[in-house]
Enzyme design. Structure first.
Site, PDB file in Angstrom:
ATOM      1  N   CYS A   2       2.260   9.052   7.703  1.00 38.78           N
ATOM      2  CA  CYS A   2       1.471   9.070   8.926  1.00 38.78           C
ATOM      3  C   CYS A   2       0.325  10.033   8.676  1.00 38.78           C
ATOM      4  O   CYS A   2       0.338  10.783   7.709  1.00 38.78           O
ATOM      5  CB  CYS A   2       2.277   9.611  10.106  1.00 38.78           C
ATOM      6  SG  CYS A   2       3.747   8.649  10.482  1.00 38.78           S
ATOM      7  N   ARG A  27      -3.293   5.962   6.168  1.00 39.92           N
ATOM      8  CA  ARG A  27      -1.924   6.487   6.088  1.00 39.92           C
ATOM      9  C   ARG A  27      -0.990   5.831   7.105  1.00 39.92           C
ATOM     10  O   ARG A  27       0.215   6.089   7.107  1.00 39.92           O
ATOM     11  CB  ARG A  27      -1.924   8.007   6.312  1.00 39.92           C
ATOM     12  CG  ARG A  27      -2.710   8.783   5.282  1.00 39.92           C
ATOM     13  CD  ARG A  27      -2.633  10.265   5.570  1.00 39.92           C
ATOM     14  NE  ARG A  27      -1.284  10.756   5.509  1.00 39.92           N
ATOM     15  CZ  ARG A  27      -0.669  11.173   4.405  1.00 39.92           C
ATOM     16  NH1 ARG A  27      -1.315  11.188   3.273  1.00 39.92           N
ATOM     17  NH2 ARG A  27       0.566  11.593   4.444  1.00 39.92           N
ATOM     18  N   TRP A  74       2.681   5.520  11.122  1.00 40.40           N
ATOM     19  CA  TRP A  74       3.252   4.443  10.291  1.00 40.40           C
ATOM     20  C   TRP A  74       4.743   4.529  10.580  1.00 40.40           C
ATOM     21  O   TRP A  74       5.429   5.433  10.122  1.00 40.40           O
ATOM     22  CB  TRP A  74       2.938   4.729   8.827  1.00 40.40           C
ATOM     23  CG  TRP A  74       3.647   3.846   7.860  1.00 40.40           C
ATOM     24  CD1 TRP A  74       4.759   4.150   7.129  1.00 40.40           C
ATOM     25  CD2 TRP A  74       3.286   2.529   7.487  1.00 40.40           C
ATOM     26  NE1 TRP A  74       5.100   3.088   6.333  1.00 40.40           N
ATOM     27  CE2 TRP A  74       4.212   2.079   6.536  1.00 40.40           C
ATOM     28  CE3 TRP A  74       2.254   1.659   7.876  1.00 40.40           C
ATOM     29  CZ2 TRP A  74       4.147   0.816   5.966  1.00 40.40           C
ATOM     30  CZ3 TRP A  74       2.194   0.402   7.299  1.00 40.40           C
ATOM     31  CH2 TRP A  74       3.130  -0.006   6.359  1.00 40.40           C
ATOM     32  N   ASN A 100       4.745  14.071  10.238  1.00 42.40           N
ATOM     33  CA  ASN A 100       4.702  13.055   9.183  1.00 42.40           C
ATOM     34  C   ASN A 100       5.925  13.301   8.309  1.00 42.40           C
ATOM     35  O   ASN A 100       6.091  14.404   7.787  1.00 42.40           O
ATOM     36  CB  ASN A 100       3.405  13.221   8.382  1.00 42.40           C
ATOM     37  CG  ASN A 100       3.401  12.413   7.102  1.00 42.40           C
ATOM     38  OD1 ASN A 100       3.968  11.329   7.055  1.00 42.40           O
ATOM     39  ND2 ASN A 100       2.774  12.940   6.070  1.00 42.40           N
ATOM     40  N   GLY A 101       6.795  12.301   8.182  1.00 39.59           N
ATOM     41  CA  GLY A 101       7.990  12.486   7.351  1.00 39.59           C
ATOM     42  C   GLY A 101       9.223  11.949   8.052  1.00 39.59           C
ATOM     43  O   GLY A 101       9.121  11.125   8.965  1.00 39.59           O
ATOM     44  N   GLU A 482       7.188  -9.012 -13.954  1.00 34.84           N
ATOM     45  CA  GLU A 482       6.360  -8.193 -13.061  1.00 34.84           C
ATOM     46  C   GLU A 482       5.170  -7.596 -13.827  1.00 34.84           C
ATOM     47  O   GLU A 482       4.050  -7.558 -13.324  1.00 34.84           O
ATOM     48  CB  GLU A 482       7.234  -7.098 -12.421  1.00 34.84           C
ATOM     49  CG  GLU A 482       6.497  -6.107 -11.544  1.00 34.84           C
ATOM     50  CD  GLU A 482       5.714  -6.708 -10.387  1.00 34.84           C
ATOM     51  OE1 GLU A 482       5.846  -7.918 -10.113  1.00 34.84           O
ATOM     52  OE2 GLU A 482       4.937  -5.965  -9.775  1.00 34.84           O
ATOM     53  N   LYS A 486       1.183  -8.243 -12.965  1.00 38.48           N
ATOM     54  CA  LYS A 486       0.220  -7.152 -12.723  1.00 38.48           C
ATOM     55  C   LYS A 486      -1.027  -7.360 -13.565  1.00 38.48           C
ATOM     56  O   LYS A 486      -2.142  -7.220 -13.084  1.00 38.48           O
ATOM     57  CB  LYS A 486       0.811  -5.770 -13.047  1.00 38.48           C
ATOM     58  CG  LYS A 486       1.829  -5.180 -12.095  1.00 38.48           C
ATOM     59  CD  LYS A 486       1.331  -4.857 -10.732  1.00 38.48           C
ATOM     60  CE  LYS A 486       1.447  -6.042  -9.818  1.00 38.48           C
ATOM     61  NZ  LYS A 486       2.492  -6.086  -8.870  1.00 38.48           N
ATOM     62  N   GLU A 489      -3.154 -10.459 -12.302  1.00 36.32           N
ATOM     63  CA  GLU A 489      -3.836 -10.426 -11.008  1.00 36.32           C
ATOM     64  C   GLU A 489      -4.986  -9.430 -10.954  1.00 36.32           C
ATOM     65  O   GLU A 489      -5.928  -9.648 -10.208  1.00 36.32           O
ATOM     66  CB  GLU A 489      -2.845 -10.186  -9.862  1.00 36.32           C
ATOM     67  CG  GLU A 489      -2.204  -8.835  -9.855  1.00 36.32           C
ATOM     68  CD  GLU A 489      -1.248  -8.654  -8.684  1.00 36.32           C
ATOM     69  OE1 GLU A 489      -1.512  -9.162  -7.588  1.00 36.32           O
ATOM     70  OE2 GLU A 489      -0.225  -7.974  -8.875  1.00 36.32           O
ATOM     71  N   HIS A 505      12.218 -21.680 -28.586  1.00 36.29           N
ATOM     72  CA  HIS A 505      12.361 -23.052 -28.088  1.00 36.29           C
ATOM     73  C   HIS A 505      11.011 -23.662 -27.712  1.00 36.29           C
ATOM     74  O   HIS A 505      10.951 -24.618 -26.949  1.00 36.29           O
ATOM     75  CB  HIS A 505      13.327 -23.085 -26.905  1.00 36.29           C
ATOM     76  CG  HIS A 505      14.703 -22.622 -27.294  1.00 36.29           C
ATOM     77  ND1 HIS A 505      15.541 -23.381 -28.078  1.00 36.29           N
ATOM     78  CD2 HIS A 505      15.345 -21.454 -27.075  1.00 36.29           C
ATOM     79  CE1 HIS A 505      16.665 -22.709 -28.304  1.00 36.29           C
ATOM     80  NE2 HIS A 505      16.571 -21.523 -27.699  1.00 36.29           N
ATOM     81  N   LYS A 604      -4.028  -9.018   0.585  1.00 39.02           N
ATOM     82  CA  LYS A 604      -2.846  -8.155   0.601  1.00 39.02           C
ATOM     83  C   LYS A 604      -1.674  -8.838   1.282  1.00 39.02           C
ATOM     84  O   LYS A 604      -0.542  -8.729   0.862  1.00 39.02           O
ATOM     85  CB  LYS A 604      -3.188  -6.825   1.288  1.00 39.02           C
ATOM     86  CG  LYS A 604      -2.042  -5.818   1.289  1.00 39.02           C
ATOM     87  CD  LYS A 604      -1.689  -5.387  -0.132  1.00 39.02           C
ATOM     88  CE  LYS A 604      -0.464  -4.491  -0.198  1.00 39.02           C
ATOM     89  NZ  LYS A 604       0.114  -4.511  -1.554  1.00 39.02           N
TER      90      LYS A 604
HETATM   91  C1  F6R Z   1       1.453  -8.834  -6.320  1.00 35.60           C
HETATM   92  C2  F6R Z   1       1.682  -8.875  -4.889  1.00 35.60           C
HETATM   93  C3  F6R Z   1       2.154 -10.151  -4.300  1.00 35.60           C
HETATM   94  C4  F6R Z   1       3.139  -9.883  -3.156  1.00 35.60           C
HETATM   95  C5  F6R Z   1       3.510 -11.185  -2.432  1.00 35.60           C
HETATM   96  C6  F6R Z   1       4.536 -10.948  -1.356  1.00 35.60           C
HETATM   97  O1  F6R Z   1       1.046  -7.563  -6.734  1.00 35.60           O
HETATM   98  O2  F6R Z   1       1.462  -7.926  -4.196  1.00 35.60           O
HETATM   99  O3  F6R Z   1       2.719 -10.988  -5.252  1.00 35.60           O
HETATM  100  O4  F6R Z   1       4.270  -9.274  -3.695  1.00 35.60           O
HETATM  101  O5  F6R Z   1       2.357 -11.752  -1.869  1.00 35.60           O
HETATM  102  O6  F6R Z   1       4.075 -10.055  -0.415  1.00 35.60           O
HETATM  103  P1  F6R Z   1       5.065  -9.346   0.569  1.00 35.60           P
HETATM  104  O7  F6R Z   1       5.939  -8.447  -0.222  1.00 35.60           O
HETATM  105  O8  F6R Z   1       4.192  -8.590   1.529  1.00 35.60           O
HETATM  106  O9  F6R Z   1       5.852 -10.427   1.250  1.00 35.60           O
END
Ligand code: F6R
Length: 609
Positions: A2, A27, A74, A100-101, A482, A486, A489, A505, A604
């Site tokens: 927060c 935050r 938050w 905050n915490g 993963e 990273k 993307e 294979h 996002k």
């Molecule tokens: C990759 C990334 C996405 C999310 C995916 C699901 O770095 O951020 O692959 O993981 O869009 O998003 P959430 O977790 O918000 O459902």
């Protein structure tokens, strides 16, 4: 996470409080509030929604006064709502606090305070702090706050106001940030530098356990014992934008570095006092009920799906319940076999991903019992699921998910241990051993982050221009997936992850001289097998970067470079091994001049199908 602010001086406090909060919305932004002493009482104004909603609420009647505190929230304990918004007050309204915490022992304190006649208005952990101050207040504000601090446990930065002491604010911190801005005839308090940078660049950065009594023309800082502390003024020389990122170049890098704290927050309140077991008080399914599940589906998208793959391994290995992991956009249309003995776990950082939400609703319709693992309190997925476990990672701003992934792994690990105890599938000793190892993880992530230079150098040296392969077996394969995501993307480099044993294979045809291969070899149980696969790619002249655990002197003989992560139980290595892969992707993207925090074509939160 927060944002908190405080002001004491000769000017209107509300002006700074609102300005400061606007710089701290990164935050948290689910509700906001301010409290200002108006000459006779402390007036509190707060409401759910972003700061704009608060501004709108008070626009014709802004609280007047030259001392005050503010908060942008938050949510962790209690959904976003007007009453759960900060500041929080005691029964009389004389003691006001922003926080905050997480106050870990708030339930015990709350019960005790209720017995003593205190009346609570919110569902938050913070409100106990205000009532506790009211309870222990003896006329000496500073001493009374000290008494409160003796009784609370957890992580916090706190700012207190008291009607009886209208010329001072008291602030303190433990495991959460707090800075004091030094003005001329005025002083400022904030969670973070961006809030004060337009007013002053001269600051004191408080350390854990320190407490400051802040007046307009003096600041007195003491330690936990009440002894005076002499602090050096820290001159901020970052610009406002860099300050918001905590001095890091990008939110992604900041969030990578926040992981030790984020995973610590995920664990907090979920480890028994004796440090030997997991407690999950928030899970309202009792042992009998949990014992009835004979099948679990984990459903998610992207990085959260990758966390689910590790989750499957944990649950099957520790709690011995069969698990299937599905991509949400596939699951919802594939007519899954579900009954009332099926548990569906959805994983989502945002709690708003449309496909995950739809899969959750579909499974509920078919009779599954649903559990959400999410980061956002009050999100659609949190509201829709029967049960929720929060990761408490704080807001994740960068599009590429980092701390959400590691906190999801921690939560899966804890959930698996918790179910293992109920099902009796692990001995008490084994559970205690794993809980002890788990508690070392925050420090081990910090260790991994302590020297990023070699990773920066790899990223520059190899350029990673066309195709990169990630290989591993068992949990290493899950982490490889993963790592490859990273890199794809944020750097737009084509990357693929393969189960190391599967290469021969077909995909091995693509491995030719100079092709970069990132080979994970942290899993002792399949180490020799992985080594053979590494030799296969090396024999085709690939350039191999190995990820190994400390103490492994073997891997270096077969690969071009080795990055080491600290030694832990092999179940927990994914949480450490992913960190160099996050950094590698980050530095590769930087080398290529990509917009790391906002990669092309991505958002996002994916709220469309
Ligand atoms: C990759 C990334 C996405 C999310 C995916 C699901 O770095 O951020 O692959 O993981 O869009 O998003 P959430 O977790 O918000 O459902």
């Amino acid at each position: 996470m927060c944002g908190i602010v405080g002001y004491v001086g000769d000017k209107q406090a509300a002006d700074f409080l609102l300005e400061g909060l606007s710089k701290l919305e990164y935050r948290g932004y689910d509700s906001a509030g301010i409290a200002v002493y108006d000459g006779s009482k402390i007036r509190v104004e707060k409401c759910v929604g972003r700061l704009a909603a608060l501004r709108d609420k008070i626009k014709d009647n802004v609280p007047q006064g030259s001392i005050g505190i503010g908060h942008t929230r938050w949510a962790t304990h209690g959904r976003p709502s007007d009453t759960n918004a900060h500041p929080h007050t005691d029964c009389s309204g004389d003691f006001v606090v922003v926080h905050n915490g997480i106050i870990e022992n708030y339930l015990t304190l709350k019960e005790d305070l209720i017995e003593k006649g205190h009346v609570f208005k919110s569902e938050t952990d913070t409100e106990v702090v205000a009532h506790l101050l009211e309870e222990v207040y003896n006329g000496d504000f500073e001493e009374s706050v000290r008494e409160v601090l003796r009784r609370i446990e957890g992580s916090y930065s706190l700012v207190f106001m008291c009607r009886q002491h209208p010329d001072e604010l008291i602030c303190t911190k433990q495991d959460n940030p707090l800075v004091i801005g030094l003005g001329d005839g005025e002083n400022f308090i904030a969670s973070d530098i961006p809030a004060i940078i337009n007013r002053t660049r001269r600051t004191y950065i408080l350390n854990d356990g320190e407490m400051a009594v802040v007046r307009k023309d003096s600041i007195k800082i003491t330690n936990r014992k009440g002894e005076p502390v002499t602090k050096k003024v820290f001159e901020v020389n970052w610009n406002a934008e860099a300050a918001e990122k905590g001095g890091f170049e990008h939110f992604m890098l900041k969030e990578i570095h926040e992981q030790p704290k984020a995973v610590r927050d995920t664990m907090s309140q979920r480890i028994a006092k004796d440090g030997k077991r997991i407690v999950m008080d928030e899970l309202k399914w009792n042992a009998d009920y949990l014992n009835n599940f004979h099948k679990i589906y984990i459903v998610a998208c992207g990085t959260a799906y990758h966390a689910g793959l590790v989750g499957k391994y944990y649950i099957e290995k520790l709690a011995r319940i069969p698990v299937e992991v599905d991509i949400a956009s596939e699951f919802r249309y594939r007519d899954p076999i579900i009954d009332e003995n099926t548990m569906l776990i959805v994983v989502s950082q945002s709690g708003e991903t449309s496909d995950t939400l739809a899969a959750l609703k579909e499974s509920k319709r078919r009779g599954a019992k649903t559990l959400a693992l999410t980061n956002v309190v009050g999100s659609s997925i949190a509201r829709e699921a029967d049960q929720v476990l929060y990761t408490w990672a704080g807001p994740e701003i960068a599009v590429a998910s980092t701390k959400a992934y590691t906190t999801q792994l921690i939560l899966f690990f804890m959930l698996s241990l918790y179910m293992a105890e109920i099902k009796g599938t692990q001995t008490e000793e084994r559970v205690a051993e794993l809980v002890a190892k788990l508690q070392q993880i925050p420090a081990q992530i910090s260790e991994t982050l302590s020297d990023v230079e070699p990773i920066k150098t790899f990223a520059k040296q190899y350029g990673f221009n066309e195709d990169v392969f990630y290989i591993g077996r068992s949990l290493d394969w899950d982490v490889a997936l993963e790592g490859a995501l990273k890199l794809k993307e944020i750097s737009y480099i084509h990357a693929e992850a393969y189960a190391a044993g599967e290469l021969k294979h077909g995909t091995l045809a693509l491995i030719v001289e100079g092709v970069p291969v990132i080979a994970l070899a942290t899993q002792k149980s399949v180490y020799e097998k992985t080594l053979s696969n590494i030799k296969e790619v090396k024999a085709r002249d690939a350039v191999v970067i190995g990820i190994a655990t400390e103490g492994d002197d073997e891997l270096g003989k077969y690969v071009d470079h080795v990055m080491k992560v600290p030694e832990t139980d092999e179940l927990l290595t994914p949480i450490l091994a992913v960190v160099p892969l996050q950094l590698l992707a980050y530095f590769a993207a930087i080398t290529r001049g990509c917009d790391v925090d906002k990669p092309r074509n991505l958002a996002k939160s994916v709220t469309v199908e």
